[in-house]
Design an enzyme around this catalytic site. Structure first.
Site, short mmCIF file in Angstrom:
data_model
loop_
_atom_site.label_atom_id
_atom_site.label_comp_id
_atom_site.label_asym_id
_atom_site.label_seq_id
_atom_site.Cartn_x
_atom_site.Cartn_y
_atom_site.Cartn_z
N SER A 230 -25.26 -16.73 -9.50
CA SER A 230 -24.48 -18.22 -9.56
C SER A 230 -23.56 -18.13 -10.63
O SER A 230 -23.98 -17.34 -11.82
CB SER A 230 -25.64 -19.27 -10.01
OG SER A 230 -26.08 -19.21 -11.18
N LYS A 231 -22.53 -19.06 -10.78
CA LYS A 231 -21.60 -19.17 -11.76
C LYS A 231 -22.19 -19.68 -13.24
O LYS A 231 -21.73 -19.17 -14.09
CB LYS A 231 -20.36 -19.99 -11.47
CG LYS A 231 -19.68 -19.66 -10.19
CD LYS A 231 -18.59 -20.59 -9.73
CE LYS A 231 -17.96 -20.07 -8.56
NZ LYS A 231 -16.95 -21.02 -8.22
N ARG A 232 -23.28 -20.27 -13.03
CA ARG A 232 -24.03 -20.84 -14.37
C ARG A 232 -24.63 -19.68 -15.15
O ARG A 232 -24.60 -19.42 -16.17
CB ARG A 232 -24.84 -21.87 -13.94
CG ARG A 232 -24.39 -23.35 -13.58
CD ARG A 232 -25.60 -24.03 -13.27
NE ARG A 232 -25.96 -23.75 -11.87
CZ ARG A 232 -27.06 -24.38 -11.57
NH1 ARG A 232 -27.62 -25.54 -12.22
NH2 ARG A 232 -27.59 -23.94 -10.31
N LYS A 233 -25.27 -18.76 -14.18
CA LYS A 233 -25.91 -17.29 -14.88
C LYS A 233 -25.22 -16.35 -15.07
O LYS A 233 -25.40 -15.41 -15.85
CB LYS A 233 -27.07 -17.11 -14.06
CG LYS A 233 -28.16 -18.30 -13.86
CD LYS A 233 -29.40 -17.87 -13.04
CE LYS A 233 -30.09 -16.89 -13.82
NZ LYS A 233 -31.26 -16.53 -13.18
N ALA A 237 -19.76 -14.22 -10.77
CA ALA A 237 -19.77 -14.95 -9.53
C ALA A 237 -18.53 -15.68 -9.29
O ALA A 237 -18.29 -16.18 -8.10
CB ALA A 237 -21.07 -15.98 -9.83
#
Length: 462
Positions: A230-233, A237
Protein backbone atom coordinates in the site's frame (compact mmCIF):
# COMPACT_ATOMS: atom_id res chain seq x y z
CA UNK A 1 -1.82 -5.57 -14.57
CA UNK A 2 -0.85 -3.36 -17.51
CA UNK A 3 2.26 -5.45 -18.13
CA UNK A 4 0.29 -8.69 -18.33
CA UNK A 5 -2.55 -7.04 -20.29
CA UNK A 6 -0.13 -5.80 -22.92
CA UNK A 7 1.80 -9.07 -23.07
CA UNK A 8 -1.42 -11.04 -23.64
CA UNK A 9 -2.58 -8.56 -26.27
CA UNK A 10 0.72 -8.84 -28.12
CA UNK A 11 0.75 -12.64 -27.79
CA UNK A 12 -2.74 -12.96 -29.29
CA UNK A 13 -2.71 -10.07 -31.76
CA UNK A 14 -5.21 -8.12 -29.67
CA UNK A 15 -5.49 -4.53 -28.47
CA UNK A 16 -4.47 -3.20 -25.05
CA UNK A 17 -7.10 -0.70 -23.89
CA UNK A 18 -6.63 1.99 -21.25
CA UNK A 19 -9.95 3.15 -19.85
CA UNK A 20 -10.17 5.75 -17.08
CA UNK A 21 -12.74 4.52 -14.55
CA UNK A 22 -13.58 7.71 -12.69
CA UNK A 23 -17.17 7.24 -11.58
CA UNK A 24 -16.35 7.35 -7.85
CA UNK A 25 -16.24 11.13 -7.66
CA UNK A 26 -15.48 11.21 -3.93
CA UNK A 27 -12.18 9.39 -4.42
CA UNK A 28 -10.79 11.35 -7.34
CA UNK A 29 -7.25 12.58 -6.69
CA UNK A 30 -5.89 15.55 -8.63
CA UNK A 31 -3.10 14.47 -10.96
CA UNK A 32 -3.76 10.74 -10.65
CA UNK A 33 -4.92 10.37 -14.25
CA UNK A 34 -1.79 12.09 -15.50
CA UNK A 35 0.27 9.74 -13.35
CA UNK A 36 -1.34 6.77 -15.11
CA UNK A 37 -0.28 8.13 -18.51
CA UNK A 38 3.21 9.04 -17.28
CA UNK A 39 3.76 5.65 -15.65
CA UNK A 40 2.73 3.62 -18.69
CA UNK A 41 4.73 5.81 -21.06
CA UNK A 42 7.86 5.59 -18.87
CA UNK A 43 7.59 1.80 -18.62
CA UNK A 44 7.08 1.42 -22.36
CA UNK A 45 3.60 -0.06 -21.85
CA UNK A 46 1.65 2.42 -23.94
CA UNK A 47 -1.96 1.41 -24.76
CA UNK A 48 -3.36 0.89 -28.25
CA UNK A 49 -6.59 2.71 -27.31
CA UNK A 50 -7.04 5.34 -24.60
CA UNK A 51 -8.70 8.70 -23.83
CA UNK A 52 -5.71 10.50 -25.34
CA UNK A 53 -5.03 8.17 -28.23
CA UNK A 54 -8.65 7.56 -29.16
CA UNK A 55 -9.96 4.45 -30.80
CA UNK A 56 -13.10 2.85 -32.25
CA UNK A 57 -14.94 2.77 -28.90
CA UNK A 58 -14.30 6.33 -27.67
CA UNK A 59 -14.80 7.98 -25.28
CA UNK A 60 -12.55 5.96 -22.97
CA UNK A 61 -13.30 7.93 -19.81
CA UNK A 62 -16.35 6.71 -17.90
CA UNK A 63 -17.36 10.17 -16.68
CA UNK A 64 -17.87 11.05 -20.37
CA UNK A 65 -20.07 7.99 -20.97
CA UNK A 66 -22.94 8.58 -18.51
CA UNK A 67 -25.62 8.51 -21.21
CA UNK A 68 -24.34 5.08 -22.24
CA UNK A 69 -25.18 3.46 -18.90
CA UNK A 70 -28.69 4.81 -18.17
CA UNK A 71 -30.58 2.71 -20.76
CA UNK A 72 -29.10 -0.46 -19.27
CA UNK A 73 -30.10 0.60 -15.75
CA UNK A 74 -33.63 1.19 -16.96
CA UNK A 75 -33.65 -2.21 -18.70
CA UNK A 76 -32.58 -3.97 -15.50
CA UNK A 77 -35.33 -2.21 -13.50
CA UNK A 78 -37.90 -3.03 -16.17
CA UNK A 79 -36.90 -6.71 -16.19
CA UNK A 80 -37.10 -6.98 -12.39
CA UNK A 81 -33.35 -7.36 -11.86
CA UNK A 82 -32.89 -3.99 -10.13
CA UNK A 83 -34.89 -1.61 -7.96
CA UNK A 84 -34.83 1.90 -6.50
CA UNK A 85 -33.59 2.37 -2.94
CA UNK A 86 -34.37 5.55 -0.98
CA UNK A 87 -32.56 4.62 2.24
CA UNK A 88 -30.46 7.43 3.71
CA UNK A 89 -26.78 6.97 4.48
CA UNK A 90 -27.63 7.32 8.17
CA UNK A 91 -30.10 4.42 8.03
CA UNK A 92 -27.57 2.24 6.19
CA UNK A 93 -24.92 3.01 8.80
CA UNK A 94 -27.31 2.06 11.60
CA UNK A 95 -28.22 -1.15 9.76
CA UNK A 96 -24.56 -2.17 9.46
CA UNK A 97 -23.93 -1.38 13.12
CA UNK A 98 -26.91 -3.49 14.21
CA UNK A 99 -25.85 -6.43 12.02
CA UNK A 100 -22.35 -6.28 13.50
CA UNK A 101 -23.81 -6.18 17.03
CA UNK A 102 -25.94 -9.25 16.36
CA UNK A 103 -23.00 -10.98 14.63
CA UNK A 104 -25.27 -12.15 11.81
CA UNK A 105 -23.87 -14.70 9.39
CA UNK A 106 -25.52 -12.88 6.48
CA UNK A 107 -25.12 -9.13 6.29
CA UNK A 108 -25.85 -6.46 3.72
CA UNK A 109 -28.83 -4.43 2.63
CA UNK A 110 -32.18 -5.66 4.08
CA UNK A 111 -34.30 -4.77 0.99
CA UNK A 112 -36.54 -2.35 2.87
CA UNK A 113 -37.17 -0.47 -0.39
CA UNK A 114 -37.75 -3.48 -2.65
CA UNK A 115 -41.28 -3.61 -4.04
CA UNK A 116 -42.22 -0.19 -2.70
CA UNK A 117 -43.13 2.96 -4.57
CA UNK A 118 -41.51 6.25 -3.69
CA UNK A 119 -44.64 7.31 -1.83
CA UNK A 120 -44.78 4.08 0.20
CA UNK A 121 -41.11 4.31 1.13
CA UNK A 122 -41.40 7.98 2.11
CA UNK A 123 -43.73 7.01 4.95
CA UNK A 124 -40.94 5.01 6.63
CA UNK A 125 -37.91 6.34 8.59
CA UNK A 126 -34.52 6.95 6.99
CA UNK A 127 -35.88 8.24 3.67
CA UNK A 128 -33.64 10.03 1.17
CA UNK A 129 -35.19 12.13 -1.58
CA UNK A 130 -32.82 10.95 -4.33
CA UNK A 131 -32.68 7.16 -4.74
CA UNK A 132 -29.93 4.82 -5.82
CA UNK A 133 -30.51 1.71 -7.93
CA UNK A 134 -29.61 -1.73 -6.54
CA UNK A 135 -29.24 -5.16 -8.12
CA UNK A 136 -31.79 -7.74 -6.93
CA UNK A 137 -29.54 -10.71 -6.23
CA UNK A 138 -31.46 -13.98 -6.72
CA UNK A 139 -31.23 -16.93 -4.35
CA UNK A 140 -29.59 -19.01 -7.09
CA UNK A 141 -26.93 -16.42 -7.96
CA UNK A 142 -23.95 -18.10 -9.66
CA UNK A 143 -21.10 -18.11 -7.17
CA UNK A 144 -18.62 -20.15 -9.23
CA UNK A 145 -16.81 -18.98 -12.33
CA UNK A 146 -13.82 -20.03 -14.43
CA UNK A 147 -10.58 -18.11 -13.94
CA UNK A 148 -7.83 -18.60 -16.51
CA UNK A 149 -5.20 -18.48 -13.76
CA UNK A 150 -6.97 -20.21 -10.87
CA UNK A 151 -9.41 -22.62 -12.54
CA UNK A 152 -12.85 -22.88 -10.95
CA UNK A 153 -13.25 -20.19 -8.29
CA UNK A 154 -16.06 -19.86 -5.76
CA UNK A 155 -16.89 -16.45 -4.35
CA UNK A 156 -19.17 -15.45 -1.45
CA UNK A 157 -22.78 -14.56 -2.13
CA UNK A 158 -23.08 -10.81 -2.87
CA UNK A 159 -25.67 -8.48 -1.41
CA UNK A 160 -27.87 -6.13 -3.42
CA UNK A 161 -25.08 -4.04 -4.92
CA UNK A 162 -25.70 -0.40 -5.81
CA UNK A 163 -25.25 0.02 -9.57
CA UNK A 164 -26.41 3.64 -9.97
CA UNK A 165 -25.61 6.24 -7.31
CA UNK A 166 -27.69 9.21 -6.25
CA UNK A 167 -25.37 11.55 -8.16
CA UNK A 168 -26.27 9.82 -11.45
CA UNK A 169 -22.93 8.08 -11.81
CA UNK A 170 -22.81 4.30 -12.16
CA UNK A 171 -20.73 2.28 -9.75
CA UNK A 172 -17.70 0.37 -10.99
CA UNK A 173 -19.69 -2.87 -11.17
CA UNK A 174 -22.21 -1.69 -13.76
CA UNK A 175 -19.89 0.59 -15.71
CA UNK A 176 -17.15 -2.01 -16.13
CA UNK A 177 -19.58 -4.64 -17.41
CA UNK A 178 -21.25 -2.29 -19.89
CA UNK A 179 -17.96 -0.87 -21.14
CA UNK A 180 -16.21 -4.23 -21.41
CA UNK A 181 -19.07 -5.51 -23.55
CA UNK A 182 -19.42 -2.43 -25.75
CA UNK A 183 -15.64 -2.15 -26.20
CA UNK A 184 -15.35 -5.84 -27.17
CA UNK A 185 -13.06 -6.70 -24.24
CA UNK A 186 -12.54 -10.47 -24.20
CA UNK A 187 -10.01 -10.77 -21.34
CA UNK A 188 -10.17 -8.91 -18.03
CA UNK A 189 -6.97 -8.94 -15.94
CA UNK A 190 -7.28 -7.59 -12.41
CA UNK A 191 -6.21 -8.21 -8.83
CA UNK A 192 -7.52 -11.04 -6.67
CA UNK A 193 -9.40 -8.57 -4.45
CA UNK A 194 -12.01 -8.44 -7.26
CA UNK A 195 -12.82 -12.17 -7.05
CA UNK A 196 -15.66 -11.46 -4.62
CA UNK A 197 -17.23 -9.01 -7.10
CA UNK A 198 -17.13 -11.30 -10.12
CA UNK A 199 -20.51 -13.04 -9.39
CA UNK A 200 -22.19 -9.62 -9.58
CA UNK A 201 -20.60 -9.04 -12.95
CA UNK A 202 -21.52 -12.49 -14.24
CA UNK A 203 -25.14 -11.81 -13.23
CA UNK A 204 -25.15 -8.50 -15.07
CA UNK A 205 -23.82 -10.17 -18.21
CA UNK A 206 -26.53 -12.83 -17.94
CA UNK A 207 -29.34 -10.33 -17.37
CA UNK A 208 -28.25 -8.13 -20.25
CA UNK A 209 -27.92 -11.12 -22.57
CA UNK A 210 -24.17 -10.82 -23.12
CA UNK A 211 -21.33 -13.33 -23.13
CA UNK A 212 -18.91 -12.58 -20.26
CA UNK A 213 -15.20 -12.16 -20.97
CA UNK A 214 -12.47 -14.42 -19.62
CA UNK A 215 -11.32 -13.41 -16.13
CA UNK A 216 -7.75 -13.53 -14.83
CA UNK A 217 -7.27 -12.56 -11.19
CA UNK A 218 -3.62 -11.83 -10.44
CA UNK A 219 -2.09 -12.32 -6.98
CA UNK A 220 -1.55 -9.20 -4.88
CA UNK A 221 1.99 -8.01 -4.29
CA UNK A 222 3.15 -8.21 -0.67
CA UNK A 223 5.65 -6.35 1.50
CA UNK A 224 8.50 -8.33 3.01
CA UNK A 225 6.34 -8.77 6.14
CA UNK A 226 3.76 -10.40 3.80
CA UNK A 227 1.24 -7.58 4.23
CA UNK A 228 -0.48 -6.12 1.20
CA UNK A 229 1.48 -3.44 -0.67
CA UNK A 230 0.00 0.00 0.00
CA UNK A 231 1.12 3.56 -0.62
CA UNK A 232 0.77 4.33 3.08
CA UNK A 233 3.28 1.64 4.08
CA UNK A 234 5.56 1.47 1.06
CA UNK A 235 6.56 4.37 -1.22
CA UNK A 236 7.35 1.82 -3.93
CA UNK A 237 3.61 1.22 -4.33
CA UNK A 238 3.60 4.45 -6.36
CA UNK A 239 5.06 3.54 -9.72
CA UNK A 240 6.72 6.88 -10.50
CA UNK A 241 8.74 6.48 -7.28
CA UNK A 242 10.98 4.11 -9.24
CA UNK A 243 11.68 6.75 -11.86
CA UNK A 244 12.39 9.36 -9.17
CA UNK A 245 14.83 6.98 -7.46
CA UNK A 246 16.79 6.37 -10.65
CA UNK A 247 15.67 2.92 -11.67
CA UNK A 248 15.69 2.10 -15.39
CA UNK A 249 12.28 1.35 -16.92
CA UNK A 250 13.55 -1.84 -18.53
CA UNK A 251 14.77 -3.08 -15.13
CA UNK A 252 11.45 -2.29 -13.43
CA UNK A 253 9.57 -4.00 -16.26
CA UNK A 254 11.80 -7.07 -15.92
CA UNK A 255 11.26 -7.02 -12.13
CA UNK A 256 7.48 -6.98 -12.58
CA UNK A 257 7.73 -9.89 -14.98
CA UNK A 258 9.52 -11.89 -12.30
CA UNK A 259 6.88 -10.98 -9.70
CA UNK A 260 4.13 -12.29 -11.95
CA UNK A 261 6.08 -15.46 -12.65
CA UNK A 262 7.44 -15.90 -9.12
CA UNK A 263 10.03 -18.67 -9.08
CA UNK A 264 11.03 -18.39 -12.75
CA UNK A 265 14.78 -18.14 -12.04
CA UNK A 266 15.62 -19.50 -15.49
CA UNK A 267 14.52 -16.21 -17.07
CA UNK A 268 15.64 -13.70 -14.46
CA UNK A 269 16.92 -11.28 -17.09
CA UNK A 270 14.68 -11.02 -20.13
CA UNK A 271 13.27 -8.37 -22.44
CA UNK A 272 9.58 -7.65 -22.82
CA UNK A 273 9.67 -9.28 -26.25
CA UNK A 274 11.08 -12.47 -24.71
CA UNK A 275 8.43 -12.30 -22.01
CA UNK A 276 5.69 -12.10 -24.65
CA UNK A 277 7.19 -15.00 -26.59
CA UNK A 278 6.95 -17.40 -23.64
CA UNK A 279 3.83 -15.87 -22.09
CA UNK A 280 1.46 -18.30 -20.37
CA UNK A 281 -1.21 -17.77 -17.72
CA UNK A 282 -0.32 -21.20 -16.35
CA UNK A 283 3.02 -19.78 -15.15
CA UNK A 284 1.41 -17.18 -12.89
CA UNK A 285 1.97 -18.06 -9.26
CA UNK A 286 -1.23 -17.45 -7.30
CA UNK A 287 0.67 -16.97 -4.02
CA UNK A 288 1.25 -13.24 -3.60
CA UNK A 289 4.89 -12.54 -4.49
CA UNK A 290 7.16 -10.65 -2.10
CA UNK A 291 8.13 -7.19 -3.31
CA UNK A 292 11.86 -7.43 -2.69
CA UNK A 293 13.72 -4.29 -3.72
CA UNK A 294 17.07 -6.05 -3.32
CA UNK A 295 16.19 -8.09 -6.38
CA UNK A 296 15.32 -4.93 -8.28
CA UNK A 297 18.60 -3.32 -7.21
CA UNK A 298 20.46 -6.31 -8.64
CA UNK A 299 18.50 -6.15 -11.89
CA UNK A 300 18.97 -2.41 -12.20
CA UNK A 301 22.70 -2.73 -11.71
CA UNK A 302 22.79 -5.39 -14.42
CA UNK A 303 20.96 -3.15 -16.89
CA UNK A 304 23.17 -0.17 -16.03
CA UNK A 305 26.30 -2.23 -16.71
CA UNK A 306 24.88 -3.31 -20.07
CA UNK A 307 24.59 0.30 -21.34
CA UNK A 308 27.28 1.92 -23.45
CA UNK A 309 29.15 4.81 -21.84
CA UNK A 310 27.39 7.29 -24.12
CA UNK A 311 23.93 5.87 -23.34
CA UNK A 312 24.59 5.79 -19.59
CA UNK A 313 25.87 9.37 -19.70
CA UNK A 314 22.69 10.48 -21.46
CA UNK A 315 20.50 8.63 -18.97
CA UNK A 316 22.30 10.07 -15.94
CA UNK A 317 22.19 13.62 -17.34
CA UNK A 318 18.49 13.37 -18.24
CA UNK A 319 17.59 11.88 -14.86
CA UNK A 320 19.63 14.36 -12.82
CA UNK A 321 18.20 17.30 -14.76
CA UNK A 322 14.65 15.96 -14.48
CA UNK A 323 14.70 15.66 -10.66
CA UNK A 324 16.63 18.92 -10.16
CA UNK A 325 19.81 17.17 -9.05
CA UNK A 326 21.64 18.95 -11.88
CA UNK A 327 20.66 22.40 -13.14
CA UNK A 328 21.73 23.61 -16.59
CA UNK A 329 24.82 21.40 -16.98
CA UNK A 330 27.53 22.97 -19.15
CA UNK A 331 29.18 21.25 -22.09
CA UNK A 332 32.28 20.91 -19.91
CA UNK A 333 30.29 19.16 -17.17
CA UNK A 334 28.67 16.81 -19.68
CA UNK A 335 32.05 16.00 -21.20
CA UNK A 336 33.50 15.35 -17.74
CA UNK A 337 30.55 13.08 -16.90
CA UNK A 338 31.12 11.12 -20.12
CA UNK A 339 34.78 10.57 -19.19
CA UNK A 340 33.88 9.61 -15.62
CA UNK A 341 31.07 7.15 -16.34
CA UNK A 342 33.42 4.17 -16.93
CA UNK A 343 34.99 4.52 -13.47
CA UNK A 344 31.64 4.23 -11.66
CA UNK A 345 29.56 2.08 -14.00
CA UNK A 346 30.36 -1.15 -12.15
CA UNK A 347 29.48 0.47 -8.81
CA UNK A 348 26.14 1.98 -9.74
CA UNK A 349 22.85 0.59 -8.46
CA UNK A 350 20.61 3.46 -9.61
CA UNK A 351 21.04 6.60 -11.70
CA UNK A 352 20.52 8.60 -8.52
CA UNK A 353 23.85 7.30 -7.20
CA UNK A 354 25.91 8.71 -10.08
CA UNK A 355 26.36 12.44 -9.46
CA UNK A 356 26.95 12.12 -5.70
CA UNK A 357 29.85 9.79 -6.52
CA UNK A 358 31.26 12.18 -9.12
CA UNK A 359 30.54 15.62 -7.69
CA UNK A 360 34.23 16.24 -6.94
CA UNK A 361 35.03 15.90 -10.65
CA UNK A 362 32.30 18.35 -11.61
CA UNK A 363 33.29 20.99 -9.03
CA UNK A 364 35.68 23.80 -9.79
CA UNK A 365 38.98 23.29 -7.93
CA UNK A 366 38.36 26.30 -5.69
CA UNK A 367 34.94 24.97 -4.69
CA UNK A 368 36.12 21.58 -3.45
CA UNK A 369 35.52 21.43 0.28
CA UNK A 370 37.70 19.18 2.42
CA UNK A 371 36.47 18.41 5.92
CA UNK A 372 39.04 19.79 8.43
CA UNK A 373 38.49 16.67 10.56
CA UNK A 374 39.71 14.50 7.68
CA UNK A 375 42.76 16.72 7.27
CA UNK A 376 43.47 16.49 10.99
CA UNK A 377 43.25 12.69 10.81
CA UNK A 378 45.98 12.36 8.14
CA UNK A 379 49.21 10.63 9.05
CA UNK A 380 52.18 12.72 10.18
CA UNK A 381 53.97 12.19 6.87
CA UNK A 382 51.10 13.71 4.84
CA UNK A 383 53.11 16.82 3.96
CA UNK A 384 56.02 14.71 2.71
CA UNK A 385 53.66 12.56 0.64
CA UNK A 386 51.94 15.58 -0.88
CA UNK A 387 55.27 17.24 -1.77
CA UNK A 388 56.38 14.06 -3.53
CA UNK A 389 53.02 13.75 -5.29
CA UNK A 390 53.24 17.31 -6.58
CA UNK A 391 56.66 16.57 -8.06
CA UNK A 392 55.44 13.37 -9.73
CA UNK A 393 52.17 14.85 -11.09
CA UNK A 394 54.08 17.79 -12.54
CA UNK A 395 56.32 15.56 -14.64
CA UNK A 396 54.67 12.22 -15.63
CA UNK A 397 52.67 11.50 -18.75
CA UNK A 398 49.09 12.23 -17.76
CA UNK A 399 47.18 9.00 -18.17
CA UNK A 400 45.97 6.79 -15.33
CA UNK A 401 48.59 4.08 -15.80
CA UNK A 402 51.50 6.56 -15.90
CA UNK A 403 50.14 8.47 -12.90
CA UNK A 404 49.84 5.27 -10.88
CA UNK A 405 53.33 4.08 -11.79
CA UNK A 406 54.85 7.51 -11.11
CA UNK A 407 53.24 7.82 -7.67
CA UNK A 408 54.20 4.26 -6.79
CA UNK A 409 57.83 4.90 -7.74
CA UNK A 410 58.01 8.39 -6.25
CA UNK A 411 56.24 7.68 -2.95
CA UNK A 412 55.69 3.98 -2.19
CA UNK A 413 59.11 2.85 -3.41
CA UNK A 414 61.15 6.01 -2.79
CA UNK A 415 59.77 6.81 0.67
CA UNK A 416 59.02 3.25 1.75
CA UNK A 417 55.37 4.01 2.54
CA UNK A 418 52.66 1.40 2.11
CA UNK A 419 50.19 2.22 -0.72
CA UNK A 420 47.27 2.52 1.73
CA UNK A 421 49.02 5.37 3.54
CA UNK A 422 50.80 6.78 0.51
CA UNK A 423 47.65 7.43 -1.47
CA UNK A 424 45.34 8.56 1.38
CA UNK A 425 46.44 12.24 1.35
CA UNK A 426 46.37 12.29 -2.45
CA UNK A 427 42.84 10.87 -2.55
CA UNK A 428 41.69 13.43 0.01
CA UNK A 429 43.24 16.25 -2.01
CA UNK A 430 41.71 15.12 -5.30
CA UNK A 431 38.23 14.10 -4.11
CA UNK A 432 37.77 15.60 -0.65
CA UNK A 433 36.98 12.09 0.62
CA UNK A 434 38.57 9.12 2.33
CA UNK A 435 36.86 6.80 -0.17
CA UNK A 436 36.25 7.65 -3.80
CA UNK A 437 36.02 6.15 -7.28
CA UNK A 438 39.40 5.06 -8.75
CA UNK A 439 42.00 7.70 -7.89
CA UNK A 440 44.32 7.60 -10.89
CA UNK A 441 41.48 7.61 -13.42
CA UNK A 442 39.98 10.56 -11.53
CA UNK A 443 43.24 12.48 -11.84
CA UNK A 444 43.40 11.76 -15.58
CA UNK A 445 39.86 13.11 -15.99
CA UNK A 446 40.67 16.25 -13.97
CA UNK A 447 43.86 16.86 -15.91
CA UNK A 448 47.31 17.87 -14.72
CA UNK A 449 46.58 21.48 -13.75
CA UNK A 450 43.47 20.72 -11.68
CA UNK A 451 45.21 17.79 -9.98
CA UNK A 452 48.19 19.98 -9.08
CA UNK A 453 45.90 22.76 -7.86
CA UNK A 454 44.10 20.39 -5.49
CA UNK A 455 47.29 18.78 -4.22
CA UNK A 456 48.81 22.21 -3.48
CA UNK A 457 45.60 23.35 -1.76
CA UNK A 458 45.68 20.43 0.67
CA UNK A 459 49.44 20.79 1.15
CA UNK A 460 48.88 24.30 2.38
CA UNK A 461 46.60 22.90 5.12
CA UNK A 462 48.93 20.25 6.57
Amino acid sequence: MALFDLAWARKTGGQFVLRIEDTDRNRLVAGSEQQVYDSLEWLGLGPDESPRKGGPYAPYKQSERLDTYLPFVEQLIRDGHAYHCWCSSERLAELRKEQERLKLSTTGYDRLCHGKSREERALLPGFSETPVVRMLIPDDAPLEFDDIIRGTVKAPRPDDQVILKADGFPTYHLAVVVDDHLMAINTVVRGEEWISSTPKHVLLYRWLGWEPPAFAHMPLLRNTDKSKISKRKNPAARLMWFKEEGYLPEAVRNFLQLLGYAGDEEHEVSTFEEFVERFSWAKVNTVGPIFDLKKLDWLNGHYIRSLSADELTARIAAFATDIGQWVNPTDFALDTLRKAVPIIQERLVTLKDALPQLDYLLEADANLVVDPALVEALAENAAEVLDAAIDVVGSVDFDAASIQQGLKSGIVDALGIKPKFAFAPIRLAISGRKVSPPLFESMEILGRESSLSRLRSLRAQV
